[in-house]
Structure formats: C-alpha cells, structure tokens
Design a protein around this motif. Sequence first.
Motif, PDB file in Angstrom:
ATOM      1  N   MET A  97      19.750  80.109  19.730  1.00  0.00           N
ATOM      2  CA  MET A  97      18.665  79.460  20.472  1.00  0.00           C
ATOM      3  C   MET A  97      19.200  78.530  21.547  1.00  0.00           C
ATOM      4  SD  MET A  97      15.337  77.726  18.810  1.00  0.00           S
ATOM      5  CE  MET A  97      13.971  77.135  19.777  1.00  0.00           C
ATOM      6  N   ILE A  98      18.543  78.554  22.708  1.00  0.00           N
ATOM      7  CA  ILE A  98      18.828  77.593  23.775  1.00  0.00           C
ATOM      8  C   ILE A  98      17.654  76.629  23.784  1.00  0.00           C
ATOM      9  CG2 ILE A  98      19.294  77.265  26.231  1.00  0.00           C
ATOM     10  CD1 ILE A  98      19.813  80.362  26.324  1.00  0.00           C
ATOM     11  N   PHE A  99      17.934  75.360  23.548  1.00  0.00           N
ATOM     12  CA  PHE A  99      16.852  74.376  23.475  1.00  0.00           C
ATOM     13  C   PHE A  99      16.477  73.865  24.860  1.00  0.00           C
ATOM     14  CE2 PHE A  99      18.642  74.447  19.238  1.00  0.00           C
ATOM     15  CZ  PHE A  99      17.506  74.482  18.443  1.00  0.00           C
ATOM     16  N   GLN A 100      15.304  73.214  24.906  1.00  0.00           N
ATOM     17  CA  GLN A 100      14.696  72.805  26.161  1.00  0.00           C
ATOM     18  C   GLN A 100      15.525  71.792  26.945  1.00  0.00           C
ATOM     19  OE1 GLN A 100      10.402  70.834  27.185  1.00  0.00           O
ATOM     20  NE2 GLN A 100      10.470  72.306  25.556  1.00  0.00           N
ATOM     21  N   GLY A 161      22.090  71.519  35.466  1.00  0.00           N
ATOM     22  CA  GLY A 161      22.310  72.967  35.503  1.00  0.00           C
ATOM     23  C   GLY A 161      23.576  73.374  34.772  1.00  0.00           C
ATOM     24  N   MET A 162      24.634  72.563  34.922  1.00  0.00           N
ATOM     25  CA  MET A 162      25.912  72.850  34.243  1.00  0.00           C
ATOM     26  C   MET A 162      25.758  72.698  32.725  1.00  0.00           C
ATOM     27  SD  MET A 162      28.515  73.550  36.350  1.00  0.00           S
ATOM     28  CE  MET A 162      30.062  72.706  36.429  1.00  0.00           C
ATOM     29  N   ARG A 163      25.027  71.644  32.323  1.00  0.00           N
ATOM     30  CA  ARG A 163      24.804  71.432  30.880  1.00  0.00           C
ATOM     31  C   ARG A 163      24.026  72.602  30.284  1.00  0.00           C
ATOM     32  NH1 ARG A 163      23.997  65.752  32.264  1.00  0.00           N
ATOM     33  NH2 ARG A 163      21.744  66.085  32.396  1.00  0.00           N
ATOM     34  N   GLN A 164      23.031  73.103  31.042  1.00  0.00           N
ATOM     35  CA  GLN A 164      22.241  74.225  30.537  1.00  0.00           C
ATOM     36  C   GLN A 164      23.117  75.479  30.428  1.00  0.00           C
ATOM     37  OE1 GLN A 164      19.993  74.839  28.534  1.00  0.00           O
ATOM     38  NE2 GLN A 164      18.149  74.316  29.657  1.00  0.00           N
ATOM     39  N   ARG A 165      24.060  75.667  31.344  1.00  0.00           N
ATOM     40  CA  ARG A 165      24.991  76.797  31.272  1.00  0.00           C
ATOM     41  C   ARG A 165      25.895  76.674  30.043  1.00  0.00           C
ATOM     42  NH1 ARG A 165      25.833  79.699  36.339  1.00  0.00           N
ATOM     43  NH2 ARG A 165      24.305  78.936  37.830  1.00  0.00           N
ATOM     44  N   VAL A 166      26.310  75.438  29.748  1.00  0.00           N
ATOM     45  CA  VAL A 166      27.136  75.201  28.548  1.00  0.00           C
ATOM     46  C   VAL A 166      26.344  75.575  27.298  1.00  0.00           C
ATOM     47  CG1 VAL A 166      28.224  73.415  27.110  1.00  0.00           C
ATOM     48  CG2 VAL A 166      28.612  73.427  29.581  1.00  0.00           C
ATOM     49  N   MET A 167      25.044  75.203  27.271  1.00  0.00           N
ATOM     50  CA  MET A 167      24.184  75.544  26.129  1.00  0.00           C
ATOM     51  C   MET A 167      24.052  77.061  25.969  1.00  0.00           C
ATOM     52  SD  MET A 167      23.212  72.937  24.425  1.00  0.00           S
ATOM     53  CE  MET A 167      21.980  73.769  23.451  1.00  0.00           C
ATOM     54  N   THR A 186      13.071  74.186  32.416  1.00  0.00           N
ATOM     55  CA  THR A 186      12.042  73.168  32.682  1.00  0.00           C
ATOM     56  C   THR A 186      12.537  71.978  33.492  1.00  0.00           C
ATOM     57  OG1 THR A 186      10.757  73.760  30.760  1.00  0.00           O
ATOM     58  CG2 THR A 186      10.421  71.566  31.570  1.00  0.00           C
ATOM     59  N   ALA A 187      13.678  71.402  33.119  1.00  0.00           N
ATOM     60  CA  ALA A 187      14.141  70.163  33.764  1.00  0.00           C
ATOM     61  C   ALA A 187      15.013  70.415  35.005  1.00  0.00           C
ATOM     62  CB  ALA A 187      14.905  69.326  32.749  1.00  0.00           C
ATOM     63  N   LEU A 188      15.081  71.670  35.451  1.00  0.00           N
ATOM     64  CA  LEU A 188      15.999  72.003  36.547  1.00  0.00           C
ATOM     65  C   LEU A 188      15.254  72.239  37.852  1.00  0.00           C
ATOM     66  CD1 LEU A 188      18.113  74.605  34.529  1.00  0.00           C
ATOM     67  CD2 LEU A 188      18.559  72.160  34.768  1.00  0.00           C
ATOM     68  N   ASP A 189      15.947  72.002  38.975  1.00  0.00           N
ATOM     69  CA  ASP A 189      15.309  72.281  40.264  1.00  0.00           C
ATOM     70  C   ASP A 189      15.259  73.792  40.494  1.00  0.00           C
ATOM     71  OD1 ASP A 189      17.609  73.238  41.909  1.00  0.00           O
ATOM     72  OD2 ASP A 189      18.381  71.219  41.596  1.00  0.00           O
ATOM     73  N   VAL A 190      14.446  74.209  41.466  1.00  0.00           N
ATOM     74  CA  VAL A 190      14.156  75.644  41.629  1.00  0.00           C
ATOM     75  C   VAL A 190      15.389  76.500  41.912  1.00  0.00           C
ATOM     76  CG1 VAL A 190      11.721  75.510  42.217  1.00  0.00           C
ATOM     77  CG2 VAL A 190      13.395  75.173  44.007  1.00  0.00           C
ATOM     78  N   THR A 191      16.367  75.957  42.623  1.00  0.00           N
ATOM     79  CA  THR A 191      17.577  76.732  42.947  1.00  0.00           C
ATOM     80  C   THR A 191      18.372  77.013  41.678  1.00  0.00           C
ATOM     81  OG1 THR A 191      17.664  75.500  45.013  1.00  0.00           O
ATOM     82  CG2 THR A 191      19.570  76.823  44.486  1.00  0.00           C
ATOM     83  N   ILE A 192      18.578  75.966  40.873  1.00  0.00           N
ATOM     84  CA  ILE A 192      19.325  76.117  39.610  1.00  0.00           C
ATOM     85  C   ILE A 192      18.524  76.975  38.632  1.00  0.00           C
ATOM     86  CG2 ILE A 192      20.456  74.890  37.699  1.00  0.00           C
ATOM     87  CD1 ILE A 192      21.698  74.324  40.467  1.00  0.00           C
ATOM     88  N   GLN A 193      17.192  76.817  38.658  1.00  0.00           N
ATOM     89  CA  GLN A 193      16.304  77.610  37.811  1.00  0.00           C
ATOM     90  C   GLN A 193      16.525  79.103  38.073  1.00  0.00           C
ATOM     91  OE1 GLN A 193      11.770  77.756  38.237  1.00  0.00           O
ATOM     92  NE2 GLN A 193      12.040  76.044  36.854  1.00  0.00           N
ATOM     93  N   ALA A 194      16.552  79.474  39.335  1.00  0.00           N
ATOM     94  CA  ALA A 194      16.759  80.879  39.716  1.00  0.00           C
ATOM     95  C   ALA A 194      18.115  81.382  39.241  1.00  0.00           C
ATOM     96  CB  ALA A 194      16.639  81.026  41.230  1.00  0.00           C
ATOM     97  N   GLN A 195      19.141  80.523  39.332  1.00  0.00           N
ATOM     98  CA  GLN A 195      20.492  80.907  38.883  1.00  0.00           C
ATOM     99  C   GLN A 195      20.528  81.137  37.371  1.00  0.00           C
ATOM    100  OE1 GLN A 195      23.153  77.848  40.253  1.00  0.00           O
ATOM    101  NE2 GLN A 195      22.828  78.320  42.412  1.00  0.00           N
ATOM    102  N   ILE A 196      19.864  80.252  36.611  1.00  0.00           N
ATOM    103  CA  ILE A 196      19.844  80.371  35.143  1.00  0.00           C
ATOM    104  C   ILE A 196      19.113  81.646  34.723  1.00  0.00           C
ATOM    105  CG2 ILE A 196      18.975  79.327  32.988  1.00  0.00           C
ATOM    106  CD1 ILE A 196      21.424  77.830  34.115  1.00  0.00           C
TER     107      ILE A 196
END
Length: 337
Positions: A97-100, A161-167, A186-196
Amino acid sequence: MDKQSILQINDLKVSFQSGKRLLPAVDGISFQLKEGEILGIVGESGSGKSVTSLAAMGLIPSPPGKIEKGEIIFEGKNLTHISEKEWRKIRGNQVSMIFQEPMTSLNPLFTIGNQLSEAIRLHTDLSKREAKVRSIELLKLVGIPRAEGILTEHPHQLSGGMRQRVMIAMAMACNPRVLIADEPTTALDVTIQAQILALMKDLNKKTNTSIILITHDLGVVAEICERVIVMYAGQIVEQGDVRKILKDPQHPYTKGLLKSVPDLRGKKERLYSIPGTVPAPGTVQQGCRFAARCADRFEKCHAAAPDLYHSEKDGHEVRCFLHTMKEGSEHHARVTS
C-alpha cells in the motif's frame, strides 16, 4: 482471453464502535480486481474508500473497527479471519500500500536507505549489502536521480514528490501482486502528480502489478484506470468500464461528480458542486442514501433502498431506480442489497 481475478471482495461490511452503537463505514460491497488491471475507486471523503483499502490490507484497527461480514479473497485464499502473523507474510510482500501522506508514513529519525533496507530484509533473505543494492535499483526504477546519495538523506530533506516516489519504491520492494494506492497524488502539484501517475502506469506495464487507485479525482481515473467503482456513503453506487462511465454516467451521484470537474474549455462563472454533504454512517435508515442530495429523486427514493443492478448487456452496475426504469428491469439482475 479473460484475465483471472487476483483479489475479490465479497459482501464486505466494516463497522466502527461509537458508544453502544456499531456504525457501518462500508456496507455490503463486492468487487474483483483482475491480474494486471488498474482499478479506480472514487467518491467524496466519508464514502468508505480508505476503509475498503485498509480492510484489504488487514489494517482495520480493532477495537473500534470490526469486519462484521464478507470475504477478502486473495489468490483463492480467504484472508478475512487469518491471524496477524499470517497477515504480516502477505502485507508488504504480496499486497502493498502507498499511503496518502508520505511525511507521516516515513520515519523522520531514520535515513531513506535505512527504511528501504528494513522493508526489503523483512520479507526476503537478502544480506545488508544486497538490500542496499536492491534499494538503489528501486530508487532508480521510480525515477529518482542520484539514487545512492538519497539513501543517506532523511525524509525532511526531500520534496513531496521525491518522498512519494520513495513510498512507491518501498511498496514495490518485494514485487507485490497487488498495489493499493490511497490518494497518492493529493498533496502534490499538478506536474509532479502527472509524473507519479505515469510512473504507476509504467510499473503496471513492466511488472504486471494489479493496482487499486483510490481517489476523489475523476481526472486521475480517466488518465490511468481501466475500470472504476463509484462509492457513496459506504456503498457502491456505480461500477463499470471507465470510458463508458465517463461518457455516459447512469447514477445521479456520478453525474454530479463529473459536472464538478473543471473544464478548461468552458467559461463557467461558478464551478458546480453537489449540494449537501455525505451522511454520517448509520444516519440514513430508510430509502436511498443519496436521495437528500439528488435532483432527480421521487417518492420511491425516500421509501425504499435501491439494489445494485447488473446490466446483462455490458456488465455495468448501478444502484438507482431511475436507471432500471429507463433501461427496463428485464435487462437487469439484482446483485446485492
């Protein structure tokens, strides 16, 4: 050839103790996730999305939470009543699971390398050195530059964004069969959101990992999901093929969610919002749970609760009296109450 089902939820009911009452947060939902599929679950806060994902991971806090009925079947095995020891073998290893919010999921006192290695060594027989090599591989897999240098850094030194990639790297550490992502952007800006989102789609293609994406954003669902489940007040109100639901939604709630999505081409003075709020668990005792907020409601909606109807034509499922009146009840089969 039809893909095989890897995870099945059958008539699941999860309730939470409040004083002397048990309040249903998830009330009799059923769905299946197929191999290599990306399934979206959408709905407002309080609709039961996160509780469904926690139940699928064996993480419902007990007390106050309790699985009252239903089955969670993973690769043919019923996980509903297995021990915590058995859950630990599955959780993180086969189902991840990847948490919020990654800042609350990562330990601020330990380095990224420390936390990644621990996750790897907990589920594998790799040595400390091998776990470090695997950690670097994973960080590269999720598109983190200077992966080796990141291992020595603490979570607060990284961007959101980096922390979410680590998760995501941590969740993918043991090549899970199923990945549950609870509002991962949810907590990321649109550019990083698209990358994730692109990263998750890429991981799905490369590793054939089945993904459940939990979100309130229909734009995200349109981007990467094949099928979508719309939840409201602990129940499934509509489910089916993403393109069909986005093009021709059948439930008034789904229509409302789609109308709420900003359209860059249109020049609306005010963005549409569904009136009212999601009812608290256990407060709607009679009739349709959406009736109080529905512009299309009629007398029957307040008197009786609609079943989830399955269309024999295309497998689409809708919990609404209007839908069966329009389509003709002979084309529908009752799924669940």
